[in-house]
Design an enzyme around this catalytic site. Structure first.
Site, PDB file in Angstrom:
ATOM      1  N   TRP A 191      26.367 123.126 -21.290  1.00  0.00           N
ATOM      2  CA  TRP A 191      26.890 123.679 -20.031  1.00  0.00           C
ATOM      3  C   TRP A 191      25.806 123.790 -18.963  1.00  0.00           C
ATOM      4  CZ3 TRP A 191      31.653 122.953 -19.281  1.00  0.00           C
ATOM      5  CH2 TRP A 191      32.571 123.015 -20.334  1.00  0.00           C
ATOM      6  N   ASP A 213      25.310 131.884 -15.945  1.00  0.00           N
ATOM      7  CA  ASP A 213      26.625 131.501 -16.451  1.00  0.00           C
ATOM      8  C   ASP A 213      26.808 132.258 -17.761  1.00  0.00           C
ATOM      9  OD1 ASP A 213      28.867 130.412 -17.586  1.00  0.00           O
ATOM     10  OD2 ASP A 213      28.213 128.323 -17.451  1.00  0.00           O
ATOM     11  N   LYS A 262      37.154 133.076 -22.544  1.00  0.00           N
ATOM     12  CA  LYS A 262      36.515 133.336 -23.831  1.00  0.00           C
ATOM     13  C   LYS A 262      36.526 134.828 -24.174  1.00  0.00           C
ATOM     14  CE  LYS A 262      34.633 128.992 -23.288  1.00  0.00           C
ATOM     15  NZ  LYS A 262      34.088 128.222 -22.181  1.00  0.00           N
TER      16      LYS A 262
HETATM   17  C1  LIG Z   1      33.717 127.232 -21.321  1.00  0.00           C
HETATM   18  C2  LIG Z   1      32.489 127.247 -20.513  1.00  0.00           C
HETATM   19  C3  LIG Z   1      32.411 126.691 -19.216  1.00  0.00           C
HETATM   20  C4  LIG Z   1      33.575 125.979 -18.583  1.00  0.00           C
HETATM   21  O1  LIG Z   1      34.554 126.867 -18.225  1.00  0.00           O
HETATM   22  P1  LIG Z   1      35.832 126.434 -17.365  1.00  0.00           P
HETATM   23  O2  LIG Z   1      36.429 127.739 -16.993  1.00  0.00           O
HETATM   24  O3  LIG Z   1      36.682 125.588 -18.265  1.00  0.00           O
HETATM   25  O4  LIG Z   1      35.347 125.668 -16.183  1.00  0.00           O
HETATM   26  C5  LIG Z   1      31.231 126.805 -18.521  1.00  0.00           C
HETATM   27  N1  LIG Z   1      30.161 127.412 -19.039  1.00  0.00           N
HETATM   28  C6  LIG Z   1      30.189 127.949 -20.283  1.00  0.00           C
HETATM   29  C7  LIG Z   1      28.967 128.626 -20.803  1.00  0.00           C
HETATM   30  C8  LIG Z   1      31.340 127.884 -21.043  1.00  0.00           C
HETATM   31  O5  LIG Z   1      31.368 128.415 -22.277  1.00  0.00           O
END
Ligand SMILES: *Cc1c(COP(=O)(O)O)cnc(C)c1O
Length: 342
Positions: free
Chosen positions: A82, A152, A176
């Site tokens: 990511w 993030d 999540k």
């Molecule tokens: C799942 C995830 C994303 C992507 O998320 P979306 O909402 O599908 O764009 C980005 N960064 C991390 C760390 C993730 O686990």
């Protein structure tokens, strides 16, 4: 949520049918925000946004707002899939520099402070607090001095305390640990808004979104409601994030112990100090046994254990919603599987 979809608090209308300008929705958004503020101890000089587009939309939105003049630079600490994805579109707006590249070691580790190559005039430093696919998690917040730090936190937000004050922005897609897909929570230090490009499209402007209280257009009402309910559940069940952390530590310890006690039958992906409490990436001695593991686990009611296609192997995700009993069931299955196939 199920009941409220048909009738929200006796209004005779479902939560997905009420106006996003109505008092009931106003209360939902305020509760989601208040719960996040209480759990993460978010100070008043930070705004809390509920945006569309997933965590992924933050990848371009960050450079778009910050790197708007004179070849602005954003530093990126890349510890997995990511973090790498976060860089891909930066060059539309400015320059991305790698402050740490975990690719060299197969994304198994997080950097020590001394390993970071930070650019002194960077507009921000971006990192991924938990790499969801490789199962690599920072155990402490990187120090970037006066350069705003952007995190993030999509896959470990609310799983443990996080020091908001050390960050300029923290963002997380909801699906999540926060609720259902459709909303991204963005916690942003208000003083940063003055440094941002005044000329980006409104929907992609942090400044415009803060001014409009995330309601420039219709927000994801149902998804924000799910965040309000999830954060309410965390407050009622655990109270504080140190308790959530203890719970997650216990689950993760069980699974890592099973790996470490397997005489090498199971191998973990992350190095010891970088092991994630949310996502345990591991493998058996062969890809065909991995496949068999996934199939047999599913027959035992243990689902979603296939590793991400980019890494292969197996992955056990231990998000907040996963009960201790599920981790115990997995560990029991792992021992049994090993006995039959080692
Ligand atoms: C799942 C995830 C994303 C992507 O998320 P979306 O909402 O599908 O764009 C980005 N960064 C991390 C760390 C993730 O686990």
């Amino acid at each position: 949520m199920r009941a409220s979809l048909l009738d929200y608090q006796g209004l005779g209308r479902g939560v997905a049918e009420i106006s996003h300008r109505s008092a009931p929705f106003e209360a939902i958004q305020r509760e989601a925000e208040a719960n996040l503020r209480a759990l993460l101890d978010i100070p008043d000089d930070y705004a809390v946004l509920f945006l569309h587009g997933g965590a992924r939309m933050q990848f371009p939105m960050i450079p778009m707002n910050f790197l708007w003049s004179n070849g602005g630079v954003g530093d990126y600490i890349v510890t997995g899939h990511w973090g790498k994805a976060a860089i891909t579109e930066v060059d539309r707006f400015g320059v991305a520099r790698l402050a740490y590249d975990g690719a060299k070691t197969g994304y198994r580790a997080v950097p020590s402070q001394g390993e970071l190559k930070l650019t002194s005039n960077a507009r921000y430093v971006h990192y991924t607090s938990n790499e969801t696919i490789e199962g690599v998690e920072f155990q402490r917040v990187p120090d970037t001095g006066s350069v705003p730090l952007i995190c993030d936190a999509s896959s470990n937000i609310l799983s443990r305390p996080l020091d908001v004050r050390r960050h300029g922005i923290i963002y997380a897609g909801a699906q999540k640990n926060l609720g259902i897909a459709g909303v991204t929570v963005v916690i942003i230090k208000r003083s940063l808004l003055d440094r941002m490009d005044p000329d980006v499209p409104q929907m992609l402007s942090y400044r415009a979104q803060v001014k409009a209280d995330s309601r420039l257009n219709t927000p994801s009402v149902m998804a924000i409601y799910s965040v309000a309910l999830t954060t309410r559940w965390i407050r009622e069940t655990f109270g504080v994030l140190t308790e959530v952390e203890a719970f997650n530590r216990k689950k993760a310890a069980l699974v890592y112990q099973a790996i470490d006690d397997s005489d090498g039958f199971y191998r973990g992906h992350a190095e010891g100090g970088a092991r994630s409490r949310m996502n345990v990436a591991f493998m058996t001695p062969s890809p065909s046994l991995d496949e068999l593991f996934v199939a047999e686990a599913e027959d035992s009611g243990l689902v979603a254990l296939k590793g991400h296609r980019s890494l292969g192997g197996l992955r056990a995700s231990l998000y907040n919603a996963l009960p201790l009993g599920a981790a115990e069931a997995l560990v029991g299955f792992m021992a049994d599987f090993q006995k039959r196939y080692a």
